[in-house]
Design an enzyme around this catalytic site. Structure first.
Site, short mmCIF file in Angstrom:
data_model
loop_
_atom_site.label_atom_id
_atom_site.label_comp_id
_atom_site.label_asym_id
_atom_site.label_seq_id
_atom_site.Cartn_x
_atom_site.Cartn_y
_atom_site.Cartn_z
N LYS A 1 9.50 -9.45 9.32
CA LYS A 1 10.31 -8.55 8.50
C LYS A 1 11.30 -7.78 9.38
O LYS A 1 10.89 -7.11 10.33
CB LYS A 1 9.39 -7.57 7.76
CG LYS A 1 10.07 -6.86 6.62
CD LYS A 1 9.03 -6.25 5.70
CE LYS A 1 9.69 -5.48 4.58
NZ LYS A 1 8.73 -4.91 3.65
N HIS B 1 7.37 8.35 -0.82
CA HIS B 1 6.18 8.12 0.00
C HIS B 1 5.46 9.44 0.29
O HIS B 1 4.24 9.53 0.22
CB HIS B 1 6.57 7.52 1.37
CG HIS B 1 7.18 6.15 1.32
ND1 HIS B 1 8.33 5.82 1.99
CD2 HIS B 1 6.78 5.01 0.70
CE1 HIS B 1 8.61 4.54 1.78
NE2 HIS B 1 7.69 4.03 1.00
N SER C 1 13.00 2.60 0.15
CA SER C 1 13.56 2.67 1.51
C SER C 1 14.85 1.86 1.58
O SER C 1 15.81 2.26 2.24
CB SER C 1 12.56 2.11 2.53
OG SER C 1 11.41 2.91 2.56
N ARG D 1 5.97 2.48 -8.87
CA ARG D 1 7.16 3.12 -9.46
C ARG D 1 7.43 2.61 -10.86
O ARG D 1 7.57 3.35 -11.80
CB ARG D 1 8.39 2.89 -8.58
CG ARG D 1 8.36 3.69 -7.30
CD ARG D 1 9.35 3.16 -6.33
NE ARG D 1 9.06 1.77 -6.04
CZ ARG D 1 9.66 1.05 -5.08
NH1 ARG D 1 10.59 1.60 -4.35
NH2 ARG D 1 9.33 -0.19 -4.87
O1 PNS Z 1 6.01 -1.09 2.10
P1 PNS Z 1 5.68 -2.54 1.96
O2 PNS Z 1 6.74 -3.42 2.63
O3 PNS Z 1 5.39 -2.94 0.53
O4 PNS Z 1 4.31 -2.75 2.80
C1 PNS Z 1 3.77 -4.01 2.89
C2 PNS Z 1 2.37 -3.99 3.57
C3 PNS Z 1 2.49 -3.61 5.04
C4 PNS Z 1 1.46 -3.02 2.87
C5 PNS Z 1 1.88 -5.45 3.37
O5 PNS Z 1 2.83 -6.34 3.87
C6 PNS Z 1 0.54 -5.73 4.02
O6 PNS Z 1 -0.49 -5.32 3.52
N1 PNS Z 1 0.58 -6.45 5.15
C7 PNS Z 1 -0.58 -6.89 5.87
C8 PNS Z 1 -0.90 -8.37 5.61
C9 PNS Z 1 -1.88 -8.50 4.47
O7 PNS Z 1 -3.00 -8.04 4.56
N2 PNS Z 1 -1.45 -9.11 3.34
C10 PNS Z 1 -2.25 -9.17 2.13
C11 PNS Z 1 -2.89 -10.49 1.94
S1 PNS Z 1 -1.76 -11.85 1.95
#
Ligand code: PNS
Length: 174
Positions: free
Chosen positions: A44, A20, A140, A102
């Protein structure tokens, strides 16, 4: 009108890894302001609270150097958000979402997210940065599993994060 020079880098960051931090460092040199946005997702289950994740990100970002090699991460802001990322990006005036890729296994999920965000707001672009090859295997979840089983993860996470995981595990075990 959103600022094309404000980028947003969203994630769970539970906890922040060197992968990150590599994306944060490289992305911060491509834009005027980089907003690192920690998603608050009640569904989560996370090891760290949002506040702890923000604190680790801020400490790590402060050690990032700018394009002139000056440390401080001056154009990096770390915040949390709830709800839809597209809405939050708009509120922040960000027009670009940055995601790290990745391997092919990341692609399908990220592609879906990028298309949904585009559907929600067509002015928002998602850009993907290929992870540094040395971090391709890093996540993570893997870091937590290694740490929970006593492995040395000091080369995989920013300074201070290994200690925080150890402390968390010890206090949870009581
Ligand atoms: O590190 P991660 O777990 O891949 O992060 C996920 C994150 C926070 C980027 C993702 O869950 C997110 O964008 N959440 C907000 C909800 C949203 O806008 N979802 C997209 C449309 S369904």
């Amino acid at each position: 009108m959103s600022d094309p020079q404000t980028y947003i880098y969203p994630g769970s960051f539970d906890p922040v890894t060197n992968g990150h931090l590599d994306i944060i460092s490289r992305a911060s040199r491509m834009c005027k302001q980089l907003i690192v946005a920690v998603g608050r997702n009640r569904e989560k289950k996370t090891l760290f609270t949002v506040e702890e994740r923000i604190a680790m990100l801020r400490e790590s970002a402060a050690r990032v150097a700018d394009s002139a090699g000056r440390p401080g991460g001056g154009n990096i802001e770390v915040v949390s958000f709830t709800g839809l990322l597209a809405d939050f990006a708009r509120q922040c005036g960000a027009s670009v979402i940055v995601k790290g890729l990745r391997a092919m296994s990341d692609f399908e999920y990220e592609f879906q997210m990028a298309l949904l965000n585009k559907y929600l707001d067509e002015r928002i672009e998602t850009i993907f940065m290929m992870t540094n090859v040395q971090f391709t295997y890093l996540s993570s979840s893997a870091v937590k599993e290694l740490a929970l089983n006593g492995a040395d993860i000091s080369g995989l996470v920013p300074d201070g994060v290994q200690e925080r995981i150890r402390f968390k595990v010890t206090s949870q075990r009581g």
